[in-house]
Structures are given as structure tokens and as C-alpha cells.
Design a protein around this motif. Structure first.
Motif, PDB file in Angstrom:
ATOM      1  N   ALA A 169      98.237 118.630  85.820  1.00  0.00           N
ATOM      2  CA  ALA A 169      97.255 119.561  85.015  1.00  0.00           C
ATOM      3  C   ALA A 169      96.340 120.207  85.759  1.00  0.00           C
ATOM      4  O   ALA A 169      96.090 121.325  85.126  1.00  0.00           O
ATOM      5  N   VAL A 170      95.917 120.074  87.148  1.00  0.00           N
ATOM      6  CA  VAL A 170      95.367 120.832  88.067  1.00  0.00           C
ATOM      7  C   VAL A 170      95.999 122.142  88.086  1.00  0.00           C
ATOM      8  O   VAL A 170      95.623 123.254  88.097  1.00  0.00           O
ATOM      9  N   LEU A 171      97.325 122.130  88.542  1.00  0.00           N
ATOM     10  CA  LEU A 171      98.363 123.273  88.761  1.00  0.00           C
ATOM     11  C   LEU A 171      97.951 124.079  87.514  1.00  0.00           C
ATOM     12  O   LEU A 171      98.046 125.397  87.649  1.00  0.00           O
ATOM     13  N   ARG A 172      98.475 123.561  86.368  1.00  0.00           N
ATOM     14  CA  ARG A 172      98.527 124.360  85.163  1.00  0.00           C
ATOM     15  C   ARG A 172      96.964 125.136  84.815  1.00  0.00           C
ATOM     16  O   ARG A 172      97.356 126.206  84.373  1.00  0.00           O
ATOM     17  N   ARG A 173      96.133 124.332  85.085  1.00  0.00           N
ATOM     18  CA  ARG A 173      94.846 124.813  84.665  1.00  0.00           C
ATOM     19  C   ARG A 173      94.509 126.147  85.661  1.00  0.00           C
ATOM     20  O   ARG A 173      93.927 127.311  85.126  1.00  0.00           O
ATOM     21  N   TRP A 174      94.906 125.744  86.914  1.00  0.00           N
ATOM     22  CA  TRP A 174      94.496 126.949  87.946  1.00  0.00           C
ATOM     23  C   TRP A 174      95.364 128.146  87.730  1.00  0.00           C
ATOM     24  O   TRP A 174      94.813 129.127  87.858  1.00  0.00           O
ATOM     25  N   LEU A 175      96.643 127.959  87.614  1.00  0.00           N
ATOM     26  CA  LEU A 175      97.617 129.129  87.254  1.00  0.00           C
ATOM     27  C   LEU A 175      97.158 129.947  86.135  1.00  0.00           C
ATOM     28  O   LEU A 175      97.491 131.046  86.075  1.00  0.00           O
ATOM     29  N   ALA A 176      96.861 129.192  85.047  1.00  0.00           N
ATOM     30  CA  ALA A 176      96.434 130.050  84.023  1.00  0.00           C
ATOM     31  C   ALA A 176      95.175 131.013  83.899  1.00  0.00           C
ATOM     32  O   ALA A 176      95.408 131.696  83.092  1.00  0.00           O
ATOM     33  N   GLN A 177      94.351 130.745  85.038  1.00  0.00           N
ATOM     34  CA  GLN A 177      93.338 131.658  85.298  1.00  0.00           C
ATOM     35  C   GLN A 177      93.968 132.999  85.699  1.00  0.00           C
ATOM     36  O   GLN A 177      93.335 134.028  85.484  1.00  0.00           O
ATOM     37  N   PHE A 178      95.247 133.115  86.104  1.00  0.00           N
ATOM     38  CA  PHE A 178      95.886 134.256  86.647  1.00  0.00           C
ATOM     39  C   PHE A 178      96.909 134.737  85.503  1.00  0.00           C
ATOM     40  O   PHE A 178      96.870 135.976  85.018  1.00  0.00           O
ATOM     41  N   ASP A 179      97.846 133.881  85.134  1.00  0.00           N
ATOM     42  CA  ASP A 179      98.680 134.208  83.874  1.00  0.00           C
ATOM     43  C   ASP A 179      99.239 133.193  83.734  1.00  0.00           C
ATOM     44  O   ASP A 179      99.904 132.287  84.423  1.00  0.00           O
ATOM     45  N   ALA A 180      99.231 132.911  82.314  1.00  0.00           N
ATOM     46  CA  ALA A 180      99.632 131.609  81.686  1.00  0.00           C
ATOM     47  C   ALA A 180     101.257 131.288  81.725  1.00  0.00           C
ATOM     48  O   ALA A 180     101.758 130.317  81.540  1.00  0.00           O
ATOM     49  N   GLY A 181     101.838 132.536  82.317  1.00  0.00           N
ATOM     50  CA  GLY A 181     103.263 132.335  82.272  1.00  0.00           C
ATOM     51  C   GLY A 181     103.768 131.985  83.546  1.00  0.00           C
ATOM     52  O   GLY A 181     105.088 131.838  83.850  1.00  0.00           O
ATOM     53  N   PHE A 182     102.853 132.004  84.524  1.00  0.00           N
ATOM     54  CA  PHE A 182     103.029 131.494  85.947  1.00  0.00           C
ATOM     55  C   PHE A 182     103.669 129.803  85.823  1.00  0.00           C
ATOM     56  O   PHE A 182     103.352 129.219  85.101  1.00  0.00           O
ATOM     57  N   VAL A 183     104.884 129.723  86.767  1.00  0.00           N
ATOM     58  CA  VAL A 183     105.649 128.419  86.597  1.00  0.00           C
ATOM     59  C   VAL A 183     105.041 127.725  87.613  1.00  0.00           C
ATOM     60  O   VAL A 183     104.834 128.027  88.958  1.00  0.00           O
ATOM     61  N   GLY A 184     104.637 126.414  87.684  1.00  0.00           N
ATOM     62  CA  GLY A 184     103.828 125.663  88.640  1.00  0.00           C
ATOM     63  C   GLY A 184     104.816 124.652  88.874  1.00  0.00           C
ATOM     64  O   GLY A 184     105.075 123.876  87.976  1.00  0.00           O
TER      65      GLY A 184
END
Length: 259
Positions: A169-184
């Protein structure tokens, strides 16, 4: 704490010290910088630098040492040249193979899931005060400037080196600030160590620190390389911490067309 004799990456990136940990209110600023870079357009291609988007880290007291030199144990000498804006393997290196877990809780076989696609792979963590959020913002900006046709053909994968704090959940929220398509991706410490060995980067190490009045904390020393893999499933180039947005933009069409 630098690993081996490879220079730390705090040179060009340090100065602002970007915060990226959960609960730290810097995500909108990072997202704003991505938008600013895209809005600048041609100016970005001329300058090619994405500034830091935060202040000093109150949790860690300063940035971690991040390893940015050529990989050890990869079996390949690295050379500059070939028109790429990074370091090119001296011999053919196949797409790394490892299995971790994505932010949806699903098994993610990296080699299989990204096969036949241009891929940018980076190891880092969300509490990183500088290079991790800056690199993710750079990659997000580069994809936007390169345009949707190129961006659709490039997969960006971020593997945490701090699985204890970087929950899915932390990874998804953090990556979404840059690009929601980034894979974590995350996993057990042993799985993440195995992934780093497969890629040929130094194993990340926790660096204990003391946070005044708030108990123990830690930073993580980790590799700062972005691995560029072509749709031919070969590692084409390794980018380091001083790579500019304009350089990623220039290389993305070439990476997508690498066959």
C-alpha cells in the motif's frame, strides 16, 4: 556509507534532499515538479535537470549513501558510447530473471511479465531523501515529454530495498505521485537480495541512525542505477544518478526500437 569503492551519488542530486516517506507532505510537490518539467517542454530538453522537491529529512538527519558505479559481479565490462546517454555493457547481458510481489499482492515474474517490452528498472525505497524520488520524477517527466506513443511501450519497475516499511500500500501510494502506471515490487529480504544479484548491483544495506526524541530510525544504502532493457530482452544501457531528463527523452525511442 558507500559500498565498496564506488562513489556515492549525492553529488548532482543533493542540495534539496527530497523527502518521500509515507506521511511526509512532499508528494504533491514532487508531482508538481513533474508537471512543471513537462510544461517547460523545450526548456527541459535544453537544461535536462529536475530539481529536488523537499527539504532536509527530519527522520533520517541527512541523505543515505547511494551506490552509483558500474555493477560488480555482472560478468560484463561496461563502456560508454554507442550514442546512448549512459553506460553500455561490453558483452550481451540478458533481461534479469527474478520473482517478487507487486503492489496488488500478486506474484511478479520480472523476466516473464516484462518480456518483449522496453523496461526501466530501479531499486530504492520510499523513505529515501534524495535520489529515489528525484529519479522517479525524472522518469515520469521523460515519459511525458517523449509522448504517449513512446510511453505506452516503456514499463518502469521500482523494487523496494526496504520491505519492512514499504508495504504494498505504501509503495502504490508513493509511486502514484509520479506515475500511476509505474510497477512497484516487494518481497522478503532474501528475495530482494536475490533480485539485486540477478541484476548485478550491490546489495542494499540498512544504515542505523538516531532520530532525536523519536526513537531509532534508519536509512538504506542502495544502488542508484536505472537499468534500460530493450524489447529484444537485452540490457542495453545503465543510467546513473546524474542522468538528465533530456537524456532519458533522447534515449527512450531508441530503447523502444532496440531489436
Amino acid at each position: 556509507m558507500a559500498l565498496d569503492d564506488v562513489p556515492a551519488d549525492g553529488d548532482a542530486r543533493r542540495g534539496g534532499g527530497v523527502l518521500g516517506g509515507p506521511g511526509m507532505r512532499v508528494w504533491p510537490a514532487c508531482r508538481g515538479l513533474v508537471a512543471l518539467v513537462v510544461a517547460l517542454g523545450v526548456a527541459v530538453l535544453g537544461v535536462g535537470v529536475l530539481a529536488a522537491c523537499g527539504g532536509a529529512d527530519p527522520a533520517g538527519g541527512g541523505p543515505p549513501a547511494v551506490v552509483g558505479g558500474p555493477p560488480r559481479g555482472s560478468g560484463a565490462a561496461n563502456t560508454a558510447g554507442g550514442g546512448w546517454h549512459g553506460t553500455v555493457p561490453g558483452v550481451a547481458v540478458p533481461r534479469p530473471s527474478f520473482v517478487l510481489t507487486d503492489t496488488g499482492g500478486h506474484r511478479y515474474d520480472f523476466a516473464r511479465a516484462t518480456a518483449g517490452r522496453a523496461t526501466l528498472l530501479f531499486f530504492g525505497y520510499t523513505h529515501c531523501p534524495d535520489v529515489c524520488p528525484t529519479t522517479m520524477a525524472d522518469l515520469a517527466a521523460a515519459r511525458q515529454v517523449a509522448g504517449p506513443a513512446i510511453a505506452a511501450k516503456v514499463t518502469v519497475v521500482f523494487v523496494t530495498t526496504d520491505p519492512a516499511r514499504d508495504t504494498p500500500a505504501v509503495l502504490r501510494r508513493w509511486l502514484a505521485q509520479f506515475d500511476a502506471g509505474f510497477v512497484g515490487l516487494t518481497g522478503t529480504p532474501a528475495q530482494i537480495d536475490a533480485a539485486q544479484r540477478a541484476v548485478g548491483v550491490p546489495i542494499a544495506l540498512a544504515d542505523p541512525a538516531v532520530r532525536a526524541g523519536d526513537g531509532p530510525a534508519y536509512l538504506v544504502s542502495h544502488a542508484s542505477q536505472v537499468l534500460g532493457i530493450g524489447p529484444d530482452d537485452r540490457v542495453r544501457v545503465r543510467y546513473f544518478a546524474d542522468t538528465k531528463v533530456a537524456e532519458y527523452v533522447a534515449d527512450l525511442p531508441r530503447l523502444v526500437a532496440a531489436l
